[in-house]
Design an enzyme around this catalytic site. Structure first.
Site: not given
Ligand code: PLP
Length: 373
Positions: A196, A171, A99, A47
């Site tokens: 992604k 992000d 998001y 961890r």
């Molecule tokens: C732009 C964006 N940021 C953050 C996230 C969150 O990622 P996770 O699903 O890996 O927690 C996503 C998920 O679709 C996303 O599209």
């Protein structure tokens, strides 16, 4: 060295004990100490740190131009670990079309930790400047945004936030460092859902933060991860790093495919609007040209005929898979408001596409038959 070369070699080292070229997966949860009590491999407990996690972090940080990276169990875990370092009484600014996971976190959880949030159209710099308060500690940016593909001028927005003493977090999930490097434009931290494009094959979940400086903030977030425990498993770190190896060629081909599909959709007259920063008709096109090397593989469009027409078109897609998420080699289609649930603010006529590696002519043909009904 060029980005294409750097991803292939990111964090790569030949295993010193076996000569293995592909990295071993170290599943051990605990690590031995010598007779003096010192951990001789640099790790003590999974961890806190572990070899696969460290290798991925060493690989990711230089790709974004950062001094250090921390990886997590998911993109949400990464972003939340950062927000958990804020003192009570802090104020955070999020994009009005952030998001939806971060909007939900800001509305449901951050208030419990004494953090207040506001949502602002980050592509309107005057609105951003007006929303910043003395207690604003974080300005959260997302560009291109999910799912409206809005474009934010990163250098200008970061300049406003930093002048007010706020941390700038971007992000960068949609663009990846292949297309856009926010730390070079003034951001302090870049966040990724590595689920992604880094993973790239719809088979691993993960998140990452890349820090411009490996200083006090990095240490505090590391402490949050260590104590609160949103760590990525060794196998997931291994899979993400394997995905990174092909990131450059996937992003190049998928971005070119998205540009072709977006142009064909716009020219078809079968939809009422196409949201893609690569189209000259996009309001953020000039900014995207300045700060991105290509426009990414995500796009959304509005079905003429509203919600029912959008749902019907999605149901008729054959080559696109009807599923949420993005960034993989197979193309995905979704009625975004349905995926986000009842609290969604996404327009009901909006269809989101994640363009994969199929030929754009085949993808366009599938969309046009789906829209024609
Ligand atoms: C732009 C964006 N940021 C953050 C996230 C969150 O990622 P996770 O699903 O890996 O927690 C996503 C998920 O679709 C996303 O599209």
């Amino acid at each position: 060295m060029k980005f294409e070369t750097r991803v292939v070699h990111a964090g790569h080292r030949i295993d010193p004990t076996t000569g293995s070229v592909a990295p071993p997966i170290y599943l051990s949860t605990t690590f031995a100490r010598d007779s003096e009590g010192t951990p001789f491999g640099g790790h003590t407990y999974i961890r806190e740190s572990n070899p696969n996690q460290e290798q991925l972090e060493d690989g990711l940080a230089p790709l974004e131009g950062g001094e250090g990276a921390l990886v997590f169990a998911s993109g949400m875990a990464a972003g939340i670990a950062l927000l958990q370092t804020l003192p009570p009484g802090s104020h955070a600014l999020f994009p009005d079309d952030a998001y939806y996971g971060f909007r939900t976190a800001a509305e449901e959880f951050l208030p419990q930790w004494g953090i207040r949030s506001d949502f602002v159209a980050m592509d309107d710099l005057a609105a951003l400047a007006a929303a910043i308060r003395p207690e604003t500690r974080v300005v959260w940016l997302e560009t291109p945004s999910n799912p409206l593909l809005k474009v934010v001028d990163l250098a200008a927005a970061a300049g406003l936030a930093r002048a007010a003493g706020a941390l700038v977090v971007v992000d960068n999930t949609f663009a990846t460092p292949m297309l856009q490097r926010p730390l070079e434009l003034g951001a302090d931290v870049v966040m990724h859902s590595t689920t992604k494009y880094f993973g790239g094959h719809s088979d691993v979940q993960g998140g990452a933060l890349v820090f411009a400086r490996r200083g006090e903030l990095y240490d505090r977030v590391h402490h949050v991860r260590h104590v609160l425990g949103a760590v990525a498993s060794p196998f997931n770190c291994w899979l993400v790093l394997r995905g990174v190896r092909t990131l450059a060629c996937r992003m190049a081909a998928q971005s070119a495919g998205a540009l072709a599909v977006a142009g064909a959709l716009e020219a078809s007259g079968a939809v009422s609007a196409v949201h893609y920063p690569g189209l000259p008709s996009h309001p953020g096109h000039e900014i995207a040209r300045r700060q991105m090397s290509a426009f990414g593989a995500m796009l959304s469009f509005r079905a003429a005929g509203g919600r029912q027409a959008a749902l019907a078109a999605v149901s008729r897609a054959r080559l696109f898979t009807r599923a949420t998420s993005l960034g993989s080699i197979e193309s995905l289609i979704e009625h975004r408001a349905t995926s986000e649930g009842p609290a969604s603010r996404t327009p009901q006529d909006l269809i989101r596409l994640s363009i994969g590696l199929e030929h754009p002519d085949d993808l366009t043909a599938d969309l046009l038959q789906a829209l024609a009904g």
